[in-house]
Scaffold this motif. Structure first.
Motif, PDB file in Angstrom:
ATOM      1  N   HIS A   1      86.340 -36.527 -34.263  1.00 26.45           N
ATOM      2  CA  HIS A   1      85.546 -35.761 -33.299  1.00 26.45           C
ATOM      3  C   HIS A   1      86.382 -34.658 -32.663  1.00 26.45           C
ATOM      4  O   HIS A   1      85.886 -33.558 -32.410  1.00 26.45           O
ATOM      5  N   ARG A   2      87.649 -34.925 -32.404  1.00 21.95           N
ATOM      6  CA  ARG A   2      88.523 -33.895 -31.865  1.00 21.95           C
ATOM      7  C   ARG A   2      88.678 -32.732 -32.835  1.00 21.95           C
ATOM      8  O   ARG A   2      88.863 -31.584 -32.413  1.00 21.95           O
ATOM      9  N   GLY A   3      88.630 -33.014 -34.128  1.00 15.95           N
ATOM     10  CA  GLY A   3      88.670 -31.932 -35.104  1.00 15.95           C
ATOM     11  C   GLY A   3      87.515 -30.970 -34.921  1.00 15.95           C
ATOM     12  O   GLY A   3      87.677 -29.745 -35.004  1.00 15.95           O
ATOM     13  N   LEU A   4      86.325 -31.520 -34.637  1.00 16.64           N
ATOM     14  CA  LEU A   4      85.169 -30.671 -34.357  1.00 16.64           C
ATOM     15  C   LEU A   4      85.418 -29.803 -33.126  1.00 16.64           C
ATOM     16  O   LEU A   4      85.086 -28.617 -33.101  1.00 16.64           O
ATOM     17  N   TYR A   5      86.009 -30.429 -32.104  1.00 13.09           N
ATOM     18  CA  TYR A   5      86.284 -29.708 -30.866  1.00 13.09           C
ATOM     19  C   TYR A   5      87.243 -28.548 -31.130  1.00 13.09           C
ATOM     20  O   TYR A   5      87.043 -27.427 -30.645  1.00 13.09           O
ATOM     21  N   ALA A   6      88.286 -28.811 -31.904  1.00  9.24           N
ATOM     22  CA  ALA A   6      89.260 -27.763 -32.211  1.00  9.24           C
ATOM     23  C   ALA A   6      88.621 -26.638 -33.018  1.00  9.24           C
ATOM     24  O   ALA A   6      88.867 -25.448 -32.764  1.00  9.24           O
ATOM     25  N   GLU A   7      87.782 -26.990 -33.981  1.00  9.93           N
ATOM     26  CA  GLU A   7      87.109 -25.967 -34.784  1.00  9.93           C
ATOM     27  C   GLU A   7      86.275 -25.057 -33.893  1.00  9.93           C
ATOM     28  O   GLU A   7      86.321 -23.829 -34.024  1.00  9.93           O
ATOM     29  N   TYR A   8      85.510 -25.650 -33.002  1.00  6.62           N
ATOM     30  CA  TYR A   8      84.660 -24.845 -32.134  1.00  6.62           C
ATOM     31  C   TYR A   8      85.489 -23.893 -31.287  1.00  6.62           C
ATOM     32  O   TYR A   8      85.206 -22.694 -31.203  1.00  6.62           O
ATOM     33  N   ASN A   9      86.524 -24.430 -30.634  1.00  4.23           N
ATOM     34  CA  ASN A   9      87.280 -23.602 -29.707  1.00  4.23           C
ATOM     35  C   ASN A   9      88.034 -22.480 -30.403  1.00  4.23           C
ATOM     36  O   ASN A   9      88.209 -21.396 -29.837  1.00  4.23           O
ATOM     37  N   LEU A  10      88.465 -22.698 -31.618  1.00  6.52           N
ATOM     38  CA  LEU A  10      89.214 -21.667 -32.330  1.00  6.52           C
ATOM     39  C   LEU A  10      88.312 -20.638 -33.006  1.00  6.52           C
ATOM     40  O   LEU A  10      88.711 -19.487 -33.173  1.00  6.52           O
ATOM     41  N   VAL A  11      87.119 -21.044 -33.380  1.00 10.43           N
ATOM     42  CA  VAL A  11      86.252 -20.151 -34.159  1.00 10.43           C
ATOM     43  C   VAL A  11      85.198 -19.461 -33.294  1.00 10.43           C
ATOM     44  O   VAL A  11      84.926 -18.270 -33.478  1.00 10.43           O
ATOM     45  N   TYR A  12      84.641 -20.174 -32.312  1.00 14.57           N
ATOM     46  CA  TYR A  12      83.463 -19.654 -31.624  1.00 14.57           C
ATOM     47  C   TYR A  12      83.633 -19.391 -30.129  1.00 14.57           C
ATOM     48  O   TYR A  12      82.906 -18.566 -29.575  1.00 14.57           O
ATOM     49  N   ASP A  13      84.515 -20.100 -29.459  1.00 11.47           N
ATOM     50  CA  ASP A  13      84.533 -20.053 -28.008  1.00 11.47           C
ATOM     51  C   ASP A  13      84.848 -18.655 -27.484  1.00 11.47           C
ATOM     52  O   ASP A  13      85.888 -18.068 -27.812  1.00 11.47           O
ATOM     53  N   ARG A  14      83.978 -18.146 -26.640  1.00 10.51           N
ATOM     54  CA  ARG A  14      84.119 -16.788 -26.101  1.00 10.51           C
ATOM     55  C   ARG A  14      85.333 -16.660 -25.195  1.00 10.51           C
ATOM     56  O   ARG A  14      86.035 -15.653 -25.205  1.00 10.51           O
ATOM     57  N   GLY A  15      85.591 -17.704 -24.402  1.00  7.84           N
ATOM     58  CA  GLY A  15      86.716 -17.662 -23.490  1.00  7.84           C
ATOM     59  C   GLY A  15      88.052 -17.623 -24.213  1.00  7.84           C
ATOM     60  O   GLY A  15      88.981 -16.919 -23.785  1.00  7.84           O
ATOM     61  N   THR A  16      88.166 -18.380 -25.311  1.00 11.05           N
ATOM     62  CA  THR A  16      89.402 -18.357 -26.103  1.00 11.05           C
ATOM     63  C   THR A  16      89.648 -16.963 -26.659  1.00 11.05           C
ATOM     64  O   THR A  16      90.766 -16.425 -26.572  1.00 11.05           O
ATOM     65  N   LYS A  17      88.613 -16.367 -27.203  1.00 12.97           N
ATOM     66  CA  LYS A  17      88.758 -15.034 -27.787  1.00 12.97           C
ATOM     67  C   LYS A  17      89.151 -14.011 -26.722  1.00 12.97           C
ATOM     68  O   LYS A  17      90.063 -13.199 -26.929  1.00 12.97           O
ATOM     69  N   PHE A  18      88.473 -14.066 -25.573  1.00 14.14           N
ATOM     70  CA  PHE A  18      88.784 -13.090 -24.535  1.00 14.14           C
ATOM     71  C   PHE A  18      90.200 -13.275 -24.007  1.00 14.14           C
ATOM     72  O   PHE A  18      90.929 -12.306 -23.787  1.00 14.14           O
ATOM     73  N   GLY A  19      90.610 -14.519 -23.787  1.00 12.51           N
ATOM     74  CA  GLY A  19      91.941 -14.771 -23.265  1.00 12.51           C
ATOM     75  C   GLY A  19      93.032 -14.217 -24.155  1.00 12.51           C
ATOM     76  O   GLY A  19      94.001 -13.604 -23.684  1.00 12.51           O
ATOM     77  N   LEU A  20      92.881 -14.406 -25.458  1.00 10.18           N
ATOM     78  CA  LEU A  20      93.892 -13.910 -26.382  1.00 10.18           C
ATOM     79  C   LEU A  20      93.842 -12.390 -26.502  1.00 10.18           C
ATOM     80  O   LEU A  20      94.885 -11.723 -26.549  1.00 10.18           O
ATOM     81  N   GLU A  21      92.644 -11.822 -26.526  1.00 10.96           N
ATOM     82  CA  GLU A  21      92.512 -10.376 -26.695  1.00 10.96           C
ATOM     83  C   GLU A  21      92.913  -9.603 -25.445  1.00 10.96           C
ATOM     84  O   GLU A  21      93.309  -8.434 -25.543  1.00 10.96           O
ATOM     85  N   SER A  22      92.850 -10.246 -24.274  1.00 10.55           N
ATOM     86  CA  SER A  22      93.189  -9.547 -23.034  1.00 10.55           C
ATOM     87  C   SER A  22      94.644  -9.746 -22.628  1.00 10.55           C
ATOM     88  O   SER A  22      95.057  -9.301 -21.553  1.00 10.55           O
ATOM     89  N   GLY A  23      95.427 -10.426 -23.455  1.00 10.52           N
ATOM     90  CA  GLY A  23      96.858 -10.530 -23.212  1.00 10.52           C
ATOM     91  C   GLY A  23      97.285 -11.659 -22.305  1.00 10.52           C
ATOM     92  O   GLY A  23      98.434 -11.682 -21.855  1.00 10.52           O
ATOM     93  N   HIS A  24      96.398 -12.638 -22.028  1.00  7.25           N
ATOM     94  CA  HIS A  24      96.808 -13.753 -21.180  1.00  7.25           C
ATOM     95  C   HIS A  24      97.727 -14.692 -21.968  1.00  7.25           C
ATOM     96  O   HIS A  24      97.757 -14.668 -23.200  1.00  7.25           O
ATOM     97  N   ASP A  25      98.466 -15.512 -21.246  1.00  7.79           N
ATOM     98  CA  ASP A  25      99.417 -16.441 -21.839  1.00  7.79           C
ATOM     99  C   ASP A  25      98.738 -17.304 -22.906  1.00  7.79           C
ATOM    100  O   ASP A  25      97.799 -18.046 -22.620  1.00  7.79           O
ATOM    101  N   ALA A  26      99.223 -17.210 -24.154  1.00  6.35           N
ATOM    102  CA  ALA A  26      98.560 -17.882 -25.269  1.00  6.35           C
ATOM    103  C   ALA A  26      98.593 -19.396 -25.122  1.00  6.35           C
ATOM    104  O   ALA A  26      97.633 -20.086 -25.494  1.00  6.35           O
ATOM    105  N   THR A  27      99.682 -19.930 -24.583  1.00  4.46           N
ATOM    106  CA  THR A  27      99.763 -21.377 -24.397  1.00  4.46           C
ATOM    107  C   THR A  27      98.696 -21.853 -23.420  1.00  4.46           C
ATOM    108  O   THR A  27      98.063 -22.892 -23.624  1.00  4.46           O
ATOM    109  N   ALA A  28      98.480 -21.089 -22.361  1.00  3.55           N
ATOM    110  CA  ALA A  28      97.445 -21.453 -21.392  1.00  3.55           C
ATOM    111  C   ALA A  28      96.054 -21.331 -22.009  1.00  3.55           C
ATOM    112  O   ALA A  28      95.191 -22.185 -21.792  1.00  3.55           O
TER     113      ALA A  28
END
Length: 301
Positions: free
Chosen positions: A262-289
Motif C-alpha cells: 500500500h505504501r508503494g501506491l502512496y509513493a507512486e501518487y506523490n511522485l507522479v501526481y501530487d500538485r504540492g510535490t511538483k510545486f515544491g520542487l519547481e519553486s526551489g524549496h528544500d527537496a528533502t522537505a
C-alpha cells in the motif's frame, strides 16, 4: 488593499500554521510516551528531529524557508513529518505556466509570490493503524490570494468504524461555514478529495478519502481563513482516537506485506501526481522537505 493589510494577513496565517505544527508535534510525541506492547515494547519513545529549511532564491535574496520536523523509528510512528514553511520570491517559468493554467492572471508580468502552510504525512509502525496526510496553506500573488488544504486517511487494512470517524470529523470541520460553489461544503470537498487522490494508472483511490480544497477565495478572506483553521483544528480529533484504538492490535507478516505494498501506491501518487510535490520542487524549496511524504519502506507487487 494596503501593503500593511497584506503583510498583517500573511503574518496571521503563517503564525497560525506554525502554532498548529507545534500542537501536532507535541501530541504525537505524547502518543509515543505511552508504554508500547508487542514488537515495539523495547523501543524508546520517538522524538522529532527539527531542521531549518531554506528556499533557494535565484537572485540571492531572502526567499524564506521553514522547519522540517521528522520522527523515525518510534513506538507508534515508523516515519512522520510535520513541516511548516513560509517562502517568497518569484516563480520560475514552469511554475508561472502552472499558475496561468489554473487561471491566476498576470504571472508573466509580475511573478512574485508568498506562501505559508503546514504539511503532514504519517506512516505507522502497526499495519492496523492507517497512514494519514494533512495540509493547509495560504498562497498570495499580486493578482490573487487563496487557501487550500485538506486531510485524507490511508489505511492498508480498512476498518469501517475508523473511516466513519475520520469523515465525521471532516464534516464537522465544514459545518457552520455554509455551502461552497452552491453545494453542501463537506459533500463538495469529499468529492474533490475522491477525485484528487485517485491514482489513474492503478484505477483506484490511494485511501478512503477525506476532504480536499484549493483556490479557496470566496471574496471573504476572514471566512476562508476561519474555515482553513477549522480544518486544522479537527485533524487531531480525527486521527488520534484511531491511533489509540489500533496501536496494540497484533499483526502478522502478511499484514506487514499488505502495508508495504500500500505504501508503494502512496509513493507512486506523490511522485507522479501530487500538485504540492511538483510545486515544491519547481519553486526551489528544500527537496528533502518536499519529499518528506515518502515512506521509509515500500514494496511493489
Amino acid at each position: 488593499m494596503s501593503e500593511k493589510a497584506v503583510t498583517d494577513r500573511r503574518r496571521r496565517a503563517a503564525d497560525w500554521f506554525r502554532n498548529l505544527r507545534d500542537e501536532i508535534v507535541a501530541r504525537f510525541e505524547a502518543l509515543e510516551d505511552v508504554e508500547a506492547v508487542g514488537p515495539f515494547a523495547g523501543l524508546a519513545p520517538g522524538r522529532f528531529e527539527v531542521t531549518p529549511t531554506k528556499r533557494t532564491a535565484e537572485d540571492g535574496g531572502d526567499a524564506g524557508g521553514g522547519l522540517m520536523s521528522v520522527m523515525r523509528g518510534g513506538r507508534v510512528f515508523e516515519k512522520v513529518g510535520v513541516n511548516w514553511s513560509e517562502v517568497q520570491g518569484s516563480l520560475g517559468a514552469r511554475a508561472q505556466a502552472a499558475m496561468a493554467a489554473r487561471g491566476v492572471p498576470g504571472m508573466a508580468e509580475d511573478p512574485r509570490f508568498w506562501a505559508s502552510g503546514i504539511s503532514l504525512v504519517a506512516h505507522m509502525q502497526n499495519p492496523h493503524v492507517p497512514a494519514v496526510h494533512m495540509n493547509t496553506r495560504m498562497f498570495w500573488t499580486p493578482h490573487a490570494c487563496w487557501f487550500g488544504g485538506g486531510a485524507d486517511l490511508n489505511p492498508c487494512i480498512e476498518y469501517e468504524e475508523d473511516t466513519a470517524h475520520f469523515h465525521a470529523e471532516m464534516r464537522a470541520a465544514c459545518d457552520g461555514h455554509g455551502p461552497l460553489d452552491g453545494a453542501d461544503r463537506y459533500a463538495r470537498l469529499k468529492d474533490w478529495a475522491d477525485e484528487y487522490f485517485y491514482i489513474p494508472h492503478r484505477k483506484r483511490a490511494r485511501g478512503v478519502g477525506g476532504i480536499f480544497y484549493d483556490d479557496l477565495a470566496t471574496g471573504d478572506w476572514e471566512a476562508d481563513f476561519a474555515f482553513t483553521q477549522d480544518v486544522g483544528r479537527h485533524f487531531l480529533p480525527a486521527f488520534v482516537p484511531i491511533v489509540e484504538r489500533r496501536r496494540e492490535i497484533p499483526w502478522t507478516e502478511a499484514d506487514r506485506h499488505t502495508q508495504l505494498v500500500h505504501r508503494g501506491l502512496y509513493a507512486e501518487y506523490n511522485l507522479v501526481y501530487d500538485r504540492g510535490t511538483k510545486f515544491g520542487l519547481e519553486s526551489g524549496h528544500d527537496a528533502t522537505a518536499v519529499l518528506m511524504s515518502l515512506p521509509p519502506e515500500a514494496r511493489w507487487p
